[in-house]
Design a protein around this motif. Structure first.
Motif, short mmCIF file in Angstrom:
data_model
loop_
_atom_site.label_atom_id
_atom_site.label_comp_id
_atom_site.label_asym_id
_atom_site.label_seq_id
_atom_site.Cartn_x
_atom_site.Cartn_y
_atom_site.Cartn_z
N UNK A 1 39.09 51.02 43.72
CA UNK A 1 38.90 49.72 43.08
C UNK A 1 39.22 48.68 44.14
N UNK A 2 38.25 47.89 44.53
CA UNK A 2 38.41 47.06 45.72
C UNK A 2 37.83 45.67 45.49
N UNK A 3 38.52 44.65 46.07
CA UNK A 3 37.99 43.28 46.11
C UNK A 3 38.20 42.75 47.52
N UNK A 4 37.17 42.20 48.09
CA UNK A 4 37.25 41.73 49.46
C UNK A 4 37.74 40.30 49.54
N UNK A 5 38.55 40.05 50.55
CA UNK A 5 38.96 38.68 50.85
C UNK A 5 37.87 38.03 51.71
N UNK A 6 37.66 36.74 51.52
CA UNK A 6 38.22 35.86 50.49
C UNK A 6 37.49 36.05 49.17
N UNK A 7 38.18 35.79 48.06
CA UNK A 7 37.55 35.91 46.75
C UNK A 7 37.79 34.64 45.95
N UNK A 8 36.84 34.34 45.05
CA UNK A 8 36.96 33.20 44.15
C UNK A 8 37.66 33.66 42.88
N UNK A 9 38.09 32.70 42.08
CA UNK A 9 38.85 33.03 40.86
C UNK A 9 38.00 33.87 39.90
N UNK A 10 36.69 33.60 39.84
CA UNK A 10 35.85 34.40 38.94
C UNK A 10 35.72 35.83 39.44
N UNK A 11 35.71 36.00 40.78
CA UNK A 11 35.61 37.35 41.34
C UNK A 11 36.82 38.19 40.92
N UNK A 12 38.02 37.63 41.11
CA UNK A 12 39.21 38.43 40.78
C UNK A 12 39.37 38.56 39.28
N UNK A 13 38.93 37.54 38.52
CA UNK A 13 39.00 37.64 37.06
C UNK A 13 38.16 38.81 36.56
N UNK A 14 36.93 38.87 37.05
CA UNK A 14 36.04 39.95 36.61
C UNK A 14 36.54 41.32 37.08
N UNK A 15 37.06 41.37 38.32
CA UNK A 15 37.49 42.66 38.85
C UNK A 15 38.73 43.18 38.14
N UNK A 16 39.70 42.28 37.88
CA UNK A 16 40.90 42.70 37.16
C UNK A 16 40.55 43.16 35.75
N UNK A 17 39.69 42.40 35.07
CA UNK A 17 39.29 42.79 33.72
C UNK A 17 38.60 44.16 33.73
N UNK A 18 37.78 44.40 34.76
CA UNK A 18 37.08 45.68 34.87
C UNK A 18 38.07 46.84 35.07
N UNK A 19 39.04 46.65 35.97
CA UNK A 19 40.00 47.72 36.25
C UNK A 19 40.89 47.98 35.04
N UNK A 20 41.34 46.90 34.38
CA UNK A 20 42.22 47.07 33.22
C UNK A 20 41.51 47.75 32.05
N UNK A 21 40.20 47.57 31.98
CA UNK A 21 39.45 48.15 30.86
C UNK A 21 39.09 49.61 31.09
N UNK A 22 39.31 50.14 32.31
CA UNK A 22 38.99 51.53 32.59
C UNK A 22 39.92 52.46 31.80
N UNK A 23 39.37 53.53 31.29
CA UNK A 23 40.18 54.48 30.51
C UNK A 23 40.97 55.37 31.47
#
Length: 734
Positions: free
Chosen positions: A712-734
């Motif tokens: 699960x990876x997010x590249x720097x630099x990231x915008x607030x929407x990028x990290x919002x979507x990525x965190x929501x995606x990771x947290x929703x994984x079973x």
């Protein structure tokens, strides 16, 4: 035919045959909607114009017209039977009632004659006195306002022709019967010469009067516009504005002042002194400035920082600029709240350094471009003469080798100059729309031969890549320079990864990342597993002739060339590197939408995904990155724990009461890497989810003990929407 439109002073329409009527409207039509200039008409008005020119109709009994500068009618009236008959006859030659078509065809003889006379007067800036195509004469006088010719006033005068040969010519030209012309000519009441001369003199007075009215209207409009400008600027300024009377009373404030101070203008204007809002420790020296400024505007500083107190009692920092209002004892003050900036001084200093670096690069670029252009002139001479010498000399002559060496050196110098021009963004280009994947994929084989067998080249294209528009040769320059630079950073075996990806940055993100631009971009990243660079080296990598390579191993123009090309194409560059780890250079080129068949990502969710109080532990050794990540996550509704080393992160985790839902960690960390720390933390929190972040790309991160399929990876630099979507995606994984 002159291209123009007109508006016409309407009078009751009558039949052309009923020429005994006193009221007549020429068939000009209602053309108000076609006007492109109405300066005279709107400034003077139809009724006033009519009253000004009516005397000329009584004196001359023919016609009068007031033209705008571009040919629009401000007013046009025909009174004599002769003029009315000829005008209608020439209009009928056009065989249409569509006035636009009539104007375009050029057969409306009376109108053409009148307008050409007006144009002659305006072109020469003096009266024009000519024979009319309709058998009488025309006199046109320019109308001036504020030193500019804005139109003319035209009158017809003189007796219609009685000579039968002239009558016959006019009848043939206008398509009417000779007898009709003879009857209209006989019906005309002749005017004596002194009446005509008197009318001509009075026309000058009328033109002057019309010009004066227009000037006055323009001055009134300029005054109203100036007042509106002032009112709009004052009320909508981003600064808190207030006007101070000589006795320190505030006489006027704007809405920004109300909001900042917490007082309504009714509570302030005419009732409070500006000193009422100042911190007690600052009142003394500021009052001294106030009184000094009124004796001599240059005696006191015009801008300075101070402390003020708002209605809620909070002490805030402000930056004040004060200026005397000319001709009055009043002054106007511009107040900006800089409290937040003062509290974030360290971050501001960092951004200032980045800005200075950018400005330095621009200055160096201008210098490099100037030097390159000048040196190109000298190289043309050197290379030209060297080439001529080698052409005429025999290879057996001793001087031939010397001439050949001069020629070779000149060619190498020309290559350096081309690179300097690329850095300065002054080389000639031919941009074309393209998909970077198509352009880059064809170069992979050539690049593999370039870097050698010990280095693996990995190509990772984004399948739905947007288009860009730039010169194909520039793409080659960018990729070759980046890959060569990456190859030289690797000692022995290693890996170079080339990637493409779509990227989008919003305004909020760019405000806290100097050098980034809002909008949609196509990213090209080249990563290597080489020696990496220190921060000090990174500050100079785009400067011409700067190199860390051994003498003779590099010109120091590779990355400056990349920088220049990217800037020339309105893009930007981001460098992420750490000594001993490697380097990732990301190129961002603007998305081209002219013929882009890629599905539009603007249809994505309009707002970032929000959290629901979940707890996130963020591990990042860069304080500025750690702070901005925390602020983003808290804004999204998460509970955030932060640490700048793995040791402190473990302490925070052990002391935390409750569940930790997610670990966000940099991959390259002091003490241990991010993957090892995540494994260690799972002994406390089994099943803990992890999101890795890095300035490298995901493919580079995969080399640091992180399996790419589990990443699960997010590249720097990231915008607030990028990290919002990525965190929501990771947290929703079973």
């Amino acid at each position: 035919m002159t291209d123009y439109t007109s508006s016409y002073h309407k009078q009751p329409r009558i039949s052309p045959e009923d020429l005994s009527s006193e009221d007549y409207e020429p068939p000009y039509g209602e053309l108000t909607e076609l006007n492109t200039r109405r300066l005279i008409l709107d400034s003077v008005g139809e009724e006033t114009l009519d009253s000004i020119v009516s005397d000329f109709l009584d004196m001359l009994g023919t016609s009068v017209a007031v033209y705008e500068k571009n040919g629009n009618y401000a007013l046009g009236i025909l009174s004599s039977a002769w003029c009315r008959f000829m005008d209608r006859a020439s209009y009928d030659l056009c065989r249409t009632e569509n006035t636009k078509e009539v104007l375009a065809c050029g057969k409306w003889i009376c109108h053409e004659s009148c307008w050409n006379t007006a144009k002659q007067a305006m072109d020469k800036g003096e009266p024009a006195d000519v024979e009319c195509e309709g058998g009488i004469c025309l006199y046109a006088v320019p109308i001036r306002a504020s030193g500019e010719i804005i139109g003319t006033i035209n009158v017809g005068y003189g007796d219609p022709p009685t000579d039968i040969s002239i009558i016959n010519e006019l009848a043939a030209k206008y398509g009417v019967a000779e007898q009709d012309l003879i009857e209209r000519a006989k019906a005309y009441e002749s005017r004596p010469p002194f009446i005509i001369e008197m009318a001509k003199r009075r026309i000058h007075s009328a033109a002057h009067l019309i010009g004066e009215i227009v000037e006055r209207k323009q001055a009134e409009q300029a005054l109203r516009q100036s007042e509106n400008y002032y009112r709009t600027i004052f009320e909508n300024s981003a600064s808190a504005l207030f006007i101070i009377e000589e006795d320190t009373v505030i006489s006027q404030v704007n809405s920004k002042f109300e909001k900042l101070m917490g007082f309504s203008r009714d509570e302030v204007e005419g009732k409070k002194s500006w000193t009422d809002f100042i911190h007690p420790d600052d009142v003394g020296w500021m009052k001294e400035y106030h009184y000094l400024r009124r004796r001599d505007a240059a005696a006191a500083p015009s801008s300075y920082e101070f402390r003020f107190i708002s209605r809620d009692g909070r002490v805030r920092s402000g930056f004040l600029t004060v200026a005397m209002i000319p001709g009055t004892p009043k002054s106007i003050a511009f107040l900006i709240d800089v409290t937040e900036q003062k509290q974030a001084e360290e971050e501001r200093e960092n951004m200032r350094e980045q800005l200075l670096q950018s400005q330095k690069m621009e200055s160096v670029g201008r210098l490099a471009g100037g030097v390159a252009h000048e040196f190109n002139n000298m190289l043309s001479i050197i290379n030209g003469y060297a080439e001529m010498m080698t052409d005429v000399l025999s290879p057996s002559e001793p001087i031939f080798d010397n001439a050949r060496k001069i020629q070779d050196a000149g060619k190498r110098s020309a290559v350096i100059i081309r690179k300097l021009l690329a850095f300065a963004r002054k080389q000639t280009i031919s941009p074309e729309a393209m998909n970077l994947n198509d352009s880059l994929s064809g170069m992979i084989k050539m690049l593999e031969r370039l870097i050698g067998e010990d280095i693996d080249l990995v190509w990772k294209p984004d399948k739905d890549l947007w288009q860009v528009k730039m010169d194909f040769s520039q793409i080659d320059q960018i990729l070759v320079n980046l890959v060569v630079n990456a190859r030289d950073a690797i000692s022995g075996a290693g890996e170079i990864i080339i990637e493409t990806e779509n990227a989008e940055f919003d305004k909020e993100y760019c405000e806290i990342h100097t050098g980034f631009l809002p909008g949609q971009f196509v990213m090209l990243a080249v990563s290597d597993s080489g020696c990496g660079m220190s921060k000090e080296v990174q500050e100079h990598v785009f400067e011409p002739f700067f190199t860390t390579k051994e003498v003779g191993k590099g010109s120091g123009l590779g990355l400056p060339t990349v920088y220049g090309i990217v800037k020339q194409n309105s893009g930007f560059v981001n460098v992420y590197s750490e000594p001993g780890i490697g380097t990732t250079i990301k190129i961002y080129l603007p998305r081209y939408k002219g013929d882009d068949t890629v599905p539009d990502k603007e249809a994505r969710e309009a707002y970032p995904a929000k959290g629901d109080g979940e707890t996130i532990l963020v591990l990042e050794d860069e304080a500025e990155v750690l702070d901005i990540t925390r602020m983003m996550l808290e804004k999204l509704g998460y509970n955030v724990l932060t640490a700048d080393t793995p040791g402190r992160a473990m302490e925070r985790a052990e002391a935390h009461e409750g569940k930790i839902d997610l670990l966000i960690t940099d991959v390259v960390m002091p003490e241990m890497n991010g993957r090892d720390f995540a494994d260690k933390l799972r002994t406390l929190y089994p099943g803990l989810k992890t999101l890795f972040m890095s300035g490298y790309t995901a493919n580079v991160v995969a080399r640091h003990n992180v399996a790419e399929q589990d990443l699960n990876f997010i590249g720097k630099p990231f915008a607030i929407k990028d990290i919002a979507d990525k965190v929501a995606e990771v947290l929703s994984e079973s």
